[in-house]
Design a protein around this motif. Structure first.
Motif, PDB file in Angstrom:
ATOM      1  N   ASP A  91      -6.755  28.451  66.825  1.00 39.98           N
ATOM      2  CA  ASP A  91      -8.245  28.565  66.479  1.00 39.98           C
ATOM      3  C   ASP A  91      -8.740  29.960  65.957  1.00 39.98           C
ATOM      4  O   ASP A  91      -9.665  30.505  66.771  1.00 39.98           O
ATOM      5  CB  ASP A  91      -9.225  27.883  67.698  1.00 39.98           C
ATOM      6  N   ASP A  93     -10.786  32.312  63.138  1.00 35.88           N
ATOM      7  CA  ASP A  93     -11.897  32.407  62.090  1.00 35.88           C
ATOM      8  C   ASP A  93     -11.593  33.299  60.997  1.00 35.88           C
ATOM      9  O   ASP A  93     -12.131  33.419  59.871  1.00 35.88           O
ATOM     10  CB  ASP A  93     -13.338  32.806  62.940  1.00 35.88           C
ATOM     11  N   ALA A  99     -12.319  34.750  55.932  1.00 34.45           N
ATOM     12  CA  ALA A  99     -12.367  33.678  56.727  1.00 34.45           C
ATOM     13  C   ALA A  99     -11.308  32.720  56.481  1.00 34.45           C
ATOM     14  O   ALA A  99     -10.540  32.565  55.546  1.00 34.45           O
ATOM     15  CB  ALA A  99     -13.655  32.709  56.288  1.00 34.45           C
ATOM     16  N   THR A 100     -10.779  32.351  57.591  1.00 40.22           N
ATOM     17  CA  THR A 100      -9.427  31.248  57.581  1.00 40.22           C
ATOM     18  C   THR A 100      -9.588  30.088  56.709  1.00 40.22           C
ATOM     19  O   THR A 100     -11.113  29.881  56.258  1.00 40.22           O
ATOM     20  CB  THR A 100      -9.152  30.994  59.154  1.00 40.22           C
ATOM     21  N   HIS A 102      -9.798  27.267  56.991  1.00 44.92           N
ATOM     22  CA  HIS A 102     -10.358  25.850  57.446  1.00 44.92           C
ATOM     23  C   HIS A 102     -11.859  26.185  57.668  1.00 44.92           C
ATOM     24  O   HIS A 102     -12.845  25.432  57.839  1.00 44.92           O
ATOM     25  CB  HIS A 102      -9.869  25.099  58.635  1.00 44.92           C
ATOM     26  N   LYS A 103     -12.215  27.580  57.804  1.00 42.32           N
ATOM     27  CA  LYS A 103     -13.719  27.866  57.748  1.00 42.32           C
ATOM     28  C   LYS A 103     -14.078  28.172  56.350  1.00 42.32           C
ATOM     29  O   LYS A 103     -15.201  27.580  56.181  1.00 42.32           O
ATOM     30  CB  LYS A 103     -13.771  29.345  58.331  1.00 42.32           C
ATOM     31  N   ASP A 106     -12.620  23.232  54.497  1.00 43.82           N
ATOM     32  CA  ASP A 106     -12.749  22.672  55.810  1.00 43.82           C
ATOM     33  C   ASP A 106     -11.406  22.089  56.397  1.00 43.82           C
ATOM     34  O   ASP A 106     -10.333  22.678  55.772  1.00 43.82           O
ATOM     35  CB  ASP A 106     -13.562  21.282  55.619  1.00 43.82           C
ATOM     36  N   GLU A 107     -11.361  21.787  57.495  1.00 44.09           N
ATOM     37  CA  GLU A 107     -10.155  21.290  58.219  1.00 44.09           C
ATOM     38  C   GLU A 107      -8.880  20.551  57.241  1.00 44.09           C
ATOM     39  O   GLU A 107      -7.930  20.727  57.218  1.00 44.09           O
ATOM     40  CB  GLU A 107     -10.218  20.636  59.392  1.00 44.09           C
TER      41      GLU A 107
END
Ligand code: IPE
Ligand code: IPE
Ligand code: MG
Ligand code: MG
Ligand code: MG
Length: 294
Positions: A91, A93, A99-100, A102-103, A106-107
């Motif tokens: 989890d 960021d 930013a990762t 998924h950030k 989206d996932e």
């Protein structure tokens, strides 16, 4: 050539090769392909492709094919980071200073971009340009599948997520780290040896070097988590303790973990004795890994 020149030059060549090999965003897949590119083109130390290309070069395969094999390995490693950062895993960021996935997207896109990078890795590794002998390419694909699979990197990630307070022996953590991080680093060096057609003895030496280095690499990652600067690292720090991760820092403390990493580094360098001057860059790689601040 010095380590720094070799590292800078490899990073540049790899970036260009990845750019040429990655699909272009288009159609319904555009956002997933964009996310794949965002993840893989956005930096990183490129340690695994460096080890692969440098091992191959040292042992006599100074060919552009090694760079494509390195690009394949970097795609696979990057997929592991994209998924490692997901909310259901660590989890996080931030990754590689931004930013990762998924950030930033989206996932769903992050899961599929990871899957896309994973499968692309095998497509690239199988390409003719990697090596003229198809038997070598099949061996690389098979080795990569084993190194990254449920008895390799994924197996280590499973342990990382599930090892409990009651099972934190040095042996368990060594196995965990050998799988989650060691397996791909070992693959890098063994793949370089395979490309060069090295004999069994030489391949074993490179494997032993990579095993020591892989463990030292993850211990250093855990030390950086405990005392590093998130800004410099480009990813969050002080997370392992909060998430209850089993690391050498958590069982031995910082000083003993540092000593262990240094000792492993010395062992790794000693493995290369018979290559003399030719192995200077791989010896310097050990120092780079132990002294890095990101
Ligand atoms: C991070 O790997 C994940 C670990 C296995 C410790 P790196 O430290 O090689 O990450 P990048 O590729 O440089 O971003
Ligand atoms: C990740 O280990 C290892 C992988 C297989 C991706 P970590 O979870 O410690 O890596 P960071 O610290 O997030 O880069
Ligand atoms: Mg993790
Ligand atoms: Mg993580
Ligand atoms: Mg970490």
């Amino acid at each position: 050539m010095t380590f720094l020149t070799a590292q800078t030059s490899l990073a540049k060549r790899l970036h260009a090769r990845l750019d040429a090999l990655m699909p272009e965003p288009a159609g319904a897949q555009a956002s997933v392909i964009e996310a794949m590119r965002y993840a893989v083109m956005g930096g990183g130390k490129r340690v695994r492709p460096f080890l692969l290309v440098e091992t191959a070069r040292m042992l006599g395969y100074d060919d552009e094919g090694a760079l494509t094999a390195g690009a394949a390995l970097e795609c696979l490693h990057t997929y592991s980071l994209v998924h490692d950062d997901l909310p259901c895993m660590d989890d996080d960021d931030m990754r590689r200073g931004r930013a990762t996935v998924h950030k930033a997207f989206d996932e769903m896109t992050a899961v599929l971009a990871g899957d896309g990078l994973l499968t692309l890795a095998f497509e690239l590794m199988a390409r003719d340009e990697v090596h003229p002998d198809p038997a070598v390419r099949i061996a690389l694909v098979s080795d990569l599948a084993k190194a990254s699979g449920s008895l390799g990197m994924i197996g280590g990630q499973v342990m990382d997520m599930t090892v409990s307070e009651t099972d934190r022996s040095e042996k368990t953590i060594t196995d965990l780290q050998a799988m989650k991080t060691g397996a791909l680093i070992e693959f890098a060096c063994v793949a370089g040896a395979r490309l060069a057609g090295a004999d069994a003895n030489t391949t074993d030496i490179m494997r032993a070097y990579a095993q020591d280095l892989g463990l030292a690499f993850q211990i250093k990652d855990d030390i950086l988590d405990a005392e590093g600067d998130a800004e410099i690292m480009g990813k969050a720090a002080r997370k392992d303790n909060a998430l209850g991760k089993a690391t050498f820092v958590s069982i031995l403390g910082l000083e003993a973990a540092r000593e262990k990493a240094n000792k492993l580094g010395e062992h790794a360098k000693a493995r290369l004795a018979q290559f003399g001057h030719e192995a200077e860059i791989l010896r310097d790689t050990v120092d780079f890994i132990l002294s890095r601040d990101k």
